[in-house]
Scaffold this active site. Structure first.
Site, short mmCIF file in Angstrom:
data_model
loop_
_atom_site.label_atom_id
_atom_site.label_comp_id
_atom_site.label_asym_id
_atom_site.label_seq_id
_atom_site.Cartn_x
_atom_site.Cartn_y
_atom_site.Cartn_z
CE1 TYR A 1 4.83 -3.11 9.28
CE2 TYR A 1 4.62 -2.13 11.53
CZ TYR A 1 4.34 -3.06 10.36
OH TYR A 1 2.93 -3.25 10.59
CG ASP B 1 0.14 -4.58 11.88
OD1 ASP B 1 0.68 -5.75 11.02
OD2 ASP B 1 -0.68 -4.21 11.32
CG HIS C 1 -4.68 -5.52 12.78
ND1 HIS C 1 -5.39 -4.35 12.64
CD2 HIS C 1 -3.60 -5.09 11.76
CE1 HIS C 1 -5.04 -3.53 11.73
NE2 HIS C 1 -3.74 -3.99 11.25
CD GLU D 1 -3.79 -2.77 7.39
OE1 GLU D 1 -3.02 -2.73 8.52
OE2 GLU D 1 -3.40 -2.01 6.43
CG HIS E 1 3.89 -7.70 9.03
ND1 HIS E 1 3.42 -8.24 7.68
CD2 HIS E 1 2.86 -6.86 9.28
CE1 HIS E 1 2.06 -7.54 7.63
NE2 HIS E 1 1.84 -6.71 8.70
CG HIS F 1 -0.73 -0.25 2.55
ND1 HIS F 1 0.22 0.70 3.19
CD2 HIS F 1 -1.35 -1.04 3.53
CE1 HIS F 1 0.21 0.35 4.22
NE2 HIS F 1 -0.88 -0.49 4.54
CG ASP G 1 -1.83 -6.68 6.59
OD1 ASP G 1 -2.75 -6.59 7.08
OD2 ASP G 1 -0.57 -6.42 7.03
CG HIS H 1 -1.29 0.30 12.16
ND1 HIS H 1 -1.39 0.61 10.84
CD2 HIS H 1 -1.52 -0.98 12.12
CE1 HIS H 1 -1.78 -0.19 9.94
NE2 HIS H 1 -1.82 -1.25 10.94
FE LIG Z 1 -2.14 -3.13 10.02
FE LIG Z 2 0.06 -5.83 9.18
#
Ligand SMILES: [Fe+2]
Ligand SMILES: [Fe+2]
Ligand SMILES: [Zn+2]
Lengths: 403, 52
Positions: free
Chosen positions: A192, A164, A78, A80, A225, A24, A82, A145
């Site tokens: 990051y 994250d 989370h 998101e 990650h 992104h 991913d 985040h």
């Molecule tokens: Fe995220």
């Molecule tokens: Fe992530």
């Protein structure tokens, strides 16, 4: 892809996206991983999933440990995509008894996957869940985040599944901090932080205080990650503590100069400003935005005390590359740094004003104003640029002397 | 006056109040209880600024 046995009854499911280069708008030049975790025992529990499109690898790894439909519970830390992208497929295949998540995350998951009748079990911040083989303490970490971000802390193991936070975009075969190049690991982690977490630095400070107050024993940090911090989890905690400092005095004696140029006039100014900082014994890095990705520039800005941005005036404004960078930086809010603006112009000269407006919104004060040069800078103009750098450097040096 | 959360961008509008926290419409930001937090991201009143 192979699951990694972290310890008895605990696995990492590292979906490795070797070839992604654009996450992104963040340049991930070494790929990334989407890590899920699996705790086995009389209850089998999955923590998070991975990005859509990797189902074959994801369920393939789980199948090497247990049949996926033997999973009883799923924790969603989370929303998101991913990490939740494979959730619809997982729910379909697993038919879990419960999906544990925060209220905010439940709403976000519903807003992503629309109208599914899933067995949500809403958890409150700090709530403990007994999953038979171990206890999970669920921690809400809002805005780290996203509003839905949470951690799952495995109490008896002293293992923090941190979503994250403490992660990095880096695809590696090594799965632990002690199995990869240590400097490169810090570099990716820093990138990051600068590109994802920086706007929430004050919340990270609070979180670190909270986990210290709770006296959480942390033997390992397992992010969603990158690699697991098992050898030295304190290292990344201490780096986060440093990177989340709000004050100018905590920055390094370093200036970051980014710019674009049409006929090398603004570039000449950039060179002169760079020289000016070197003469003040500053570390300085000069980045042409045609050659440097915005996310690399942000990484450099993270530990810098001074940020100077340059653009020639183009059609009464700035160059699109520079507005791209400034727009990105404005959102990441690198406050507690000193700003500078420079640029060449032909007749109207609006560029520095526009840069200054972006910088103010990014939280950067500009105590030395801006510097302009007409058409092609003269030796006198370049001398002014060197002096401009010296003035900016002095602002910082006076500040740390407490004047 | 409206107030904006500096962390997540949520806007407190006194005309609307905050239903989830039982804050009635018409409650001024200044009159919100001290322990009121941003409904989106959970930070306290100190992290809010008046909307420009
Ligand atoms: Fe995220
Ligand atoms: Fe992530
Ligand atoms: Zn908020």
């Amino acid at each position: 892809m192979e699951p990694i046995k972290i310890k008895e009854n605990l696995w990492q499911i590292p979906v490795t996206d070797w070839n992604i280069r654009d996450f992104h708008g963040y340049s991930v030049y070494s790929g990334t991983t989407y890590n899920a975790y699996l705790s086995t025992g009389s209850k089998n529990v999955l923590f998070d999933t991975a990005k859509k499109g990797f189902g074959e690898h994801f369920f393939g790894m789980i199948s090497k440990i247990i049949e996926p439909n033997k999973i009883d519970y799923i924790f969603v830390n989370h929303a998101e995509p991913d990490h939740s992208g494979l959730l619809p497929e997982a729910v379909e295949r697993i038919r879990p008894d419960k999906i544990f998540l925060s209220e905010t995350c439940g709403k976000a998951i519903t807003d992503h996957y629309h109208g599914k009748d899933w067995p949500f079990e809403i958890l409150k911040d700090g709530q403990e869940v007994d999953i038979s083989s171990r206890k999970v303490v669920f921690l809400e970490t809002k805005m780290l985040h996203w509003p839905d971000s949470c951690f799952s802390y495995l109490k008896d193991d002293g293992i923090l599944i941190s979503s994250d936070a403490f992660g990095h975009h880096w695809a590696t075969s090594g799965r632990y901090d002690d199995e990869v190049n240590s400097e490169e690991l810090v570099r990716h982690s820093k990138k990051y932080f600068a590109n994802i977490l920086l706007p929430f630095a004050s919340l990270i400070k609070k979180l670190l205080r909270r986990t210290a107050d709770m006296k959480l024993k942390i033997n390992m940090i397992c992010p969603d990650h990158g690699v697991i911090w098992r050898n030295n989890p304190d290292r990344i905690i201490n780096l986060y503590d440093k990177w989340s400092e709000s004050k100018l005095e905590s920055r390094e004696k370093k200036a970051v100069i980014f710019y674009d140029t049409m006929w090398q006039s603004t570039e000449k100014m950039a060179y002169a400003i760079t020289d000016g900082f070197k003469l003040q014994n500053f570390e300085v890095i000069m980045m042409n935005l045609r050659a440097n990705h915005r996310s690399e520039v942000m990484t450099e800005i993270l530990d810098g005390a001074i940020v100077a941005a340059g653009s020639p005036t183009l059609n009464n404004g700035i160059m699109p590359t520079v507005s791209d960078m400034l727009c990105y930086m404005r959102g990441l809010k690198p406050s507690g740094r000193i700003g500078g603006c420079f640029g060449s112009y032909g007749w109207s000269g609006e560029s520095v004003k526009e840069i200054g407006e972006y910088m103010a919104k990014a939280g950067l004060e500009q105590p030395c104003g801006a510097i302009k040069a007409k058409y092609v800078p003269t030796e006198e103009d370049l001398q002014k640029c060197r002096q401009y750098a010296a003035d900016l450097a002095e602002q910082y040096l006076n500040h740390i002397k407490g004047e | 006056m409206k107030f904006v959360c500096s962390v997540c961008g949520y806007v407190y509008d006194p005309q609307l109040g905050d239903d989830a926290a039982d804050i009635a419409p018409g409650t001024r930001f200044e009159d919100l209880p001290d322990d009121w937090v941003c409904p989106v991201c959970g930070v306290g009143k100190d992290d809010f600024e008046p909307e420009e």
